[in-house]
Design an enzyme around this catalytic site. Sequence first.
Site, mmCIF file in Angstrom:
data_model
loop_
_atom_site.group_PDB
_atom_site.id
_atom_site.type_symbol
_atom_site.label_atom_id
_atom_site.label_comp_id
_atom_site.label_asym_id
_atom_site.label_seq_id
_atom_site.Cartn_x
_atom_site.Cartn_y
_atom_site.Cartn_z
ATOM 1 N N HIS A 132 0.797 -1.232 0.000
ATOM 2 C CA HIS A 132 0.000 0.000 0.000
ATOM 3 C C HIS A 132 0.832 1.286 0.000
ATOM 4 O O HIS A 132 0.576 2.211 0.780
ATOM 5 C CB HIS A 132 -0.955 0.005 1.210
ATOM 6 C CG HIS A 132 -2.043 -1.031 1.133
ATOM 7 N ND1 HIS A 132 -2.526 -1.546 -0.043
ATOM 8 C CD2 HIS A 132 -2.774 -1.637 2.117
ATOM 9 C CE1 HIS A 132 -3.502 -2.421 0.207
ATOM 10 N NE2 HIS A 132 -3.659 -2.506 1.503
ATOM 11 N N HIS A 206 -9.763 2.099 0.617
ATOM 12 C CA HIS A 206 -9.672 0.944 1.523
ATOM 13 C C HIS A 206 -10.728 1.029 2.631
ATOM 14 O O HIS A 206 -10.417 0.894 3.812
ATOM 15 C CB HIS A 206 -8.261 0.903 2.109
ATOM 16 C CG HIS A 206 -7.833 -0.431 2.635
ATOM 17 N ND1 HIS A 206 -8.428 -1.038 3.721
ATOM 18 C CD2 HIS A 206 -6.869 -1.280 2.225
ATOM 19 C CE1 HIS A 206 -7.828 -2.191 3.954
ATOM 20 N NE2 HIS A 206 -6.880 -2.363 3.065
ATOM 21 N N GLU A 343 -11.617 -3.747 -2.515
ATOM 22 C CA GLU A 343 -10.670 -2.770 -3.067
ATOM 23 C C GLU A 343 -10.514 -3.005 -4.560
ATOM 24 O O GLU A 343 -9.885 -3.984 -4.965
ATOM 25 C CB GLU A 343 -9.315 -2.915 -2.370
ATOM 26 C CG GLU A 343 -9.360 -2.768 -0.866
ATOM 27 C CD GLU A 343 -8.185 -3.486 -0.183
ATOM 28 O OE1 GLU A 343 -7.031 -3.174 -0.480
ATOM 29 O OE2 GLU A 343 -8.443 -4.372 0.650
HETATM 30 C C1 GLA Z 1 -5.039 -5.046 2.576
HETATM 31 C C2 GLA Z 1 -4.184 -6.229 2.558
HETATM 32 C C3 GLA Z 1 -4.365 -6.997 3.815
HETATM 33 C C4 GLA Z 1 -4.132 -6.148 5.033
HETATM 34 C C5 GLA Z 1 -5.035 -4.963 4.968
HETATM 35 C C6 GLA Z 1 -4.778 -4.025 6.112
HETATM 36 O O1 GLA Z 1 -6.352 -5.336 2.341
HETATM 37 O O2 GLA Z 1 -4.410 -7.049 1.444
HETATM 38 O O3 GLA Z 1 -3.498 -8.083 3.833
HETATM 39 O O4 GLA Z 1 -2.809 -5.718 5.052
HETATM 40 O O5 GLA Z 1 -4.837 -4.286 3.756
HETATM 41 O O6 GLA Z 1 -4.727 -4.675 7.341
#
Ligand code: GLA
Length: 379
Positions: A132, A206, A343
Amino acid sequence: MKRILGAGFAGIALTAMATACWAAKTPDVQEAPFGQTASGKAVQVYTLTNEHGIQARIMTYGGTLVSLKTPDRNGKLADIVLGFDSVKPYVEGVPYYGALIGRYANRIANGRFTLDGKTYQLPKNDGPNSLHGGDKGFDKRLWTAKPFETKEGPGLRLTYVSADGEEGYPGKLTTHVTYQLRNDNSLSIEYEATTTKPTPINLTNHSYFNLSGNPQNTILNDVLLINADKFTPINATMIPTGELQPVAGTPFDFRKPTVIGARINDNNEQLHYAHGYDDNWVLVKPHPDAMTTAAVLTDPGSGRVLEVKTTEPGIQFYTGNFQDGKPAGKGTVYNYRTGLTLETQHFPDSPNQPSFPSTILRPGQTFKSHTVFIFRTTK
Ligand code: GLA
């Protein structure tokens, strides 16, 4: 709170007293302080209300969707996203609740990629990988905001300029994200970006949804459809193997509406690697950029239905497997699997996966992507 836009009054600032006189169903945008960043910069929150009283609050820190109030089958409004009452917990660090994610949503293997013969090293903030956008991704940046209103509904245009080399990524990247809470009861999110040097880009929001409106409930009884006949299986560090695996005969088959908790504890290697669902599905599309239905989520208890449409080729469905009750938000705690994310995205680790759709943006091109969350109810 300051009312800054309203039907027929675009651009005219009104006093708080005048605001109170307006009926709840007048579409508008209001602005209020929401706290400060670690370096003392003021953070604002904007409340968008559409003509049916649906309400979205978005703050300038992370371009984060802080709350989203939609009606249940009896017309009762409740907040369907997890979040916090001020910017403080976000600044102290929460796992991406409601935030805009960039420059690269999801994982890049070993935090490394090679582009036009040059290798770039990114921060490794998720085991051996970069997740991210790195240590300080777009979710931890202050965006500038410009409210607006069209006949479709009230909106907020956010801008963030990421410097050349920020978090290891090449090129100065200028990103605009436009949220619009439309009067057809949808939240539209349009992403646009340009760069001064070739760079990977993958942008998403997110939000953790809990359609019941009560985050004491887990999301396991919700019913989900994902419009995908394949997904991208992962290795033990959650990096795609490169294969596109048919969902048929696996717990990843959501082509028909299926209860989320029905197969989440199956003895399946992929579910073990992700501690539940935390995977990318390959959306069925008539052509690559088509705006199509990615997912439909139904909460049988409240009757709320959320449809997700996107121009993106993939969607990450994550079941809050890392939620642990900390920190508390909006007067409650967010326990294990009390929120799920949908997402919309390009596939994880695309810069290292030549067979995946490209995520490289070059100077002179404009990156564009559009996702719409549609709210309705069922009996
Ligand atoms: C995303 C990732 C997950 C986790 C979340 C935050 O969705 O794919 O593995 O890291 O963010 O906790």
